[in-house]
Design a protein around this motif. Structure first.
Motif, PDB file in Angstrom:
ATOM      1  N   CYS A 145       0.840  -1.202   0.000  1.00  7.84           N
ATOM      2  CA  CYS A 145       0.000   0.000   0.000  1.00  7.84           C
ATOM      3  C   CYS A 145       0.875   1.252   0.000  1.00  7.84           C
ATOM      4  CB  CYS A 145      -0.904   0.020   1.228  1.00  7.84           C
ATOM      5  SG  CYS A 145      -2.131  -1.300   1.275  1.00  7.84           S
TER       6      CYS A 145
ATOM      7  N   PRO B 231       2.025   4.787   1.084  1.00 11.79           N
ATOM      8  CA  PRO B 231       1.844   5.508   2.354  1.00 11.79           C
ATOM      9  C   PRO B 231       0.696   6.517   2.263  1.00 11.79           C
ATOM     10  CG  PRO B 231       4.172   5.338   1.840  1.00 11.79           C
ATOM     11  CD  PRO B 231       3.429   4.802   0.636  1.00 11.79           C
ATOM     12  N   GLY B 232      -0.165   6.489   3.272  1.00 13.29           N
ATOM     13  CA  GLY B 232      -1.309   7.394   3.295  1.00 13.29           C
ATOM     14  C   GLY B 232      -2.573   6.817   2.692  1.00 13.29           C
ATOM     15  N   THR B 233      -2.480   5.592   2.159  1.00 16.39           N
ATOM     16  CA  THR B 233      -3.670   4.940   1.605  1.00 16.39           C
ATOM     17  C   THR B 233      -4.066   3.737   2.457  1.00 16.39           C
ATOM     18  OG1 THR B 233      -2.415   3.472   0.129  1.00 16.39           O
ATOM     19  CG2 THR B 233      -3.004   5.646  -0.723  1.00 16.39           C
ATOM     20  N   ARG B 234      -5.332   3.339   2.320  1.00 20.80           N
ATOM     21  CA  ARG B 234      -5.916   2.215   3.051  1.00 20.80           C
ATOM     22  C   ARG B 234      -5.691   2.328   4.560  1.00 20.80           C
ATOM     23  NH1 ARG B 234      -7.570  -0.647  -1.450  1.00 20.80           N
ATOM     24  NH2 ARG B 234      -9.430  -0.755  -0.157  1.00 20.80           N
ATOM     25  N   THR B 235      -5.666   3.562   5.044  1.00 18.23           N
ATOM     26  CA  THR B 235      -5.335   3.813   6.447  1.00 18.23           C
ATOM     27  C   THR B 235      -6.364   3.231   7.403  1.00 18.23           C
ATOM     28  OG1 THR B 235      -6.377   5.995   6.245  1.00 18.23           O
ATOM     29  CG2 THR B 235      -3.983   5.879   5.953  1.00 18.23           C
ATOM     30  N   SER B 236      -7.643   3.324   7.061  1.00 22.48           N
ATOM     31  CA  SER B 236      -8.677   2.830   7.977  1.00 22.48           C
ATOM     32  C   SER B 236      -8.613   1.312   8.107  1.00 22.48           C
ATOM     33  CB  SER B 236     -10.070   3.267   7.503  1.00 22.48           C
ATOM     34  OG  SER B 236     -10.350   2.749   6.208  1.00 22.48           O
TER      35      SER B 236
ATOM     36  N   LYS C 122      -5.418   0.365  10.044  1.00 24.38           N
ATOM     37  CA  LYS C 122      -5.609   0.698  11.455  1.00 24.38           C
ATOM     38  C   LYS C 122      -6.450  -0.373  12.143  1.00 24.38           C
ATOM     39  CE  LYS C 122      -7.496   4.234  14.556  1.00 24.38           C
ATOM     40  NZ  LYS C 122      -8.229   5.525  14.640  1.00 24.38           N
TER      41      LYS C 122
ATOM     42  N   ASP D  11      -8.092   7.057  -2.008  1.00 23.59           N
ATOM     43  CA  ASP D  11      -6.855   6.273  -2.092  1.00 23.59           C
ATOM     44  C   ASP D  11      -6.453   6.024  -3.544  1.00 23.59           C
ATOM     45  OD1 ASP D  11      -6.763   6.195   0.622  1.00 23.59           O
ATOM     46  OD2 ASP D  11      -7.497   4.136   0.808  1.00 23.59           O
TER      47      ASP D  11
END
Length: 512
Positions: free
Chosen positions: A55, A57-62, A65, A247
């Motif tokens: 992924c 960086p900064g994508t698919r964060t939810s 997490k 994203d």
């Protein structure tokens, strides 16, 4: 036949060099692990997968997490099931999870199926475990010496001897955060019976290891997986199309800016408007966006690169274009619904039912649920027909929730004789419109109120709400009342005096 050295006698151990062309090791061979087969390309960090992305960086964060919170906090559910329809980036997320926990020294093993058989699933996992810790390696080697024919035995027996027992022993003295086993694409396993078996084996490992072992499982939401995992405790994370647009925009901007630098396009190429257009065309399908970038990157020079991007925007389809790749996924998904155990007549009957069901869905003027679709089909099997198509259709388990396409391109694919396999090709939609119109007339004529003479000339009011605003879909009767004329027109049904439509109008129109 046996060959090699054979030492017999009290206290002696054997060393048989070959059986039926394959190595079997008995005794105290220092290289006993060489008897196990490693499935090339199955591990996340194998040479074959070196250029597959994680992924950005900064994508698919939810999603990431949610995985972190589950993996780092004690919970009852030891299996996390990440599911989503075709092309939504499940494997990329799985690679990211495997990489992150490998870097934390918490990855026990990983296995990416990708249309493989399960024959070497256990041995591949066992070899990764042996590579992770000297104590585990010794335990697995000892098991192989005690059970020299193990690699020829069932997956269940292999799992118990080579994975479960060594892991349980290793984790007794382990006081760190839970270890993670990552399995991706189990729904693509070639043998359907093995899919259910592996789900059970994974659960056995979690159950036996307590809080020290977790399983991250990522698949499409096909029936073969849903039915098995529904029987065990798990946490489910669903990838939603609505969550992916931002994203995908970040991904496209990053990839295309790299391509721009490489081929020397003007500053700012291709521009925010083009990116937004591509995001809209992707419709939540990460695989489409990734294929677009690879397709454009393969242009190699400025002129071809710009031409390829223009072709994507103009929806030009070739074997190597993004839509061509998506067509391959559709074809593979449809082919997998046909069971190898069926005879020719059974395959023909299934394909006919599938074509009819999908044909109706694609030309409906308002989405229907399974319960709403069945009366139009004149059958009661829409749910089972669509059971293996959850990766390309949103077919909710609740029979009152609407069926919807995941990507608009599937409709074009099914209606293209050049792109769609012959046994699934829908052909002339006029006949399907005619069939729906006929069924609409049947459904309305069967309404008891309309055949009750006590109503006299009293009209019957059918209350309608805007279907798009409803949580559940409209009923077959409501759909018939609203759209039978549309389908009759598209199906070019005979409207002359004495025709069925003419007789229907004469008999029932006064009750409308």
């Amino acid at each position: 036949s046996f060959s090699g050295r054979f030492d017999a006698g009290t206290g002696k151990q054997y060393n048989i060099g070959r059986v039926s062309g394959e190595h079997i090791h008995l005794g105290t061979d220092d290289n006993v692990l060489s008897s196990l087969v490693n499935e090339e390309g199955a591990a996340f960090n194998s040479r074959e997968r070196e250029h597959e992305p994680c992924c950005l960086p900064g994508t698919r964060t939810s999603v990431l997490k949610a995985v972190t919170e589950w993996a780092d906090s004690p919970a009852e559910a030891k299996i996390l099931w990440l599911n989503g329809w075709v092309g939504t980036g499940k494997s990329t997320i799985a690679r990211t999870v495997a990489r992150d926990y490998h870097n934390q020294s918490r990855l026990a093993a990983s296995y990416f199926f990708g249309d493989r058989r399960a024959d070497y699933f256990v041995t591949t996992i066992a070899l990764q475990l042996a590579n992770m810790d000297p104590g585990l390696r010794q335990s697995i080697e000892d098991s192989l010496r005690r059970h020299p024919l193990l690699r020829r035995q069932s997956l269940s027996e292999q799992w118990r001897r080579l994975v479960l027992e060594p892991l349980v022993g290793f984790l007794r003295g382990y006081d760190g955060k839970p270890m993670l086993l990552v399995v991706d694409g189990l729904d693509l396993c070639q043998e359907e019976n093995d899919i259910g078996l592996i789900v059970k084996l994974l659960f056995e490992a979690c159950d036996a290891c307590g809080d020290r072992m977790l399983v991250f499982l990522s698949t499409r939401p096909e029936a073969s997986i849903r039915d098995e995992i529904a029987c065990i405790e798990h946490r489910e994370v669903m990838l939603q199309r609505e969550d992916a647009s931002t994203d995908i925009s970040l991904f496209l901007s990053d990839e295309l800016s790299r391509i721009a630098v490489k081929v020397g396009t003007e500053t700012g190429w291709p521009g925010k408007e083009t990116i937004a257009n591509l995001v809209t065309k992707s419709d939540g399908i990460f695989a489409w966006a990734a294929t677009v970038c690879q397709y454009i990157r393969d242009g190699r020079n400025k002129t071809t690169t710009i031409s390829r991007l223009h072709g994507v925007l103009q929806h030009r389809i070739t074997n190597t274009s993004p839509q061509g790749k998506l067509d391959q996924i559709y074809t593979e998904t449809l082919n997998r619904t046909v069971r190898s155990t069926w005879d020719t007549c059974e395959v023909d009957e299934y394909c006919h039912s599938l074509r009819e069901t999908l044909g109706f869905i694609l030309i409906l003027q308002s989405p229907l649920s399974v319960d709403g679709l069945n009366p139009l089909l004149g059958r009661d099997d829409a749910g089972s027909i669509l059971g293996d198509l959850h990766s390309i259709l949103e077919a909710p388990a609740h029979p009152d929730k609407s069926i919807r396409l995941h990507h608009y391109s599937f409709c074009d694919f099914m209606l293209s004789e050049e792109r769609c396999p012959a046994r699934f090709y829908l052909g002339n939609q006029m006949q399907q419109h005619r069939q729906i119109a006929e069924r609409c007339l049947d459904i309305m004529a069967e309404r008891p109120e309309w055949n009750d003479d006590s109503n006299g000339s009293q009209s019957l009011t059918v209350k309608m709400e805007t279907p798009e605003l409803q949580q559940s879909s409209i009923s077959a009767f409501h759909y018939a009342c609203c759209y039978w004329v549309h389908h009759a027109q598209r199906g070019k049904i005979d409207l002359t005096t004495g025709s069925r439509v003419n007789l229907f109008v004469q008999k029932y129109m006064q009750k409308w």
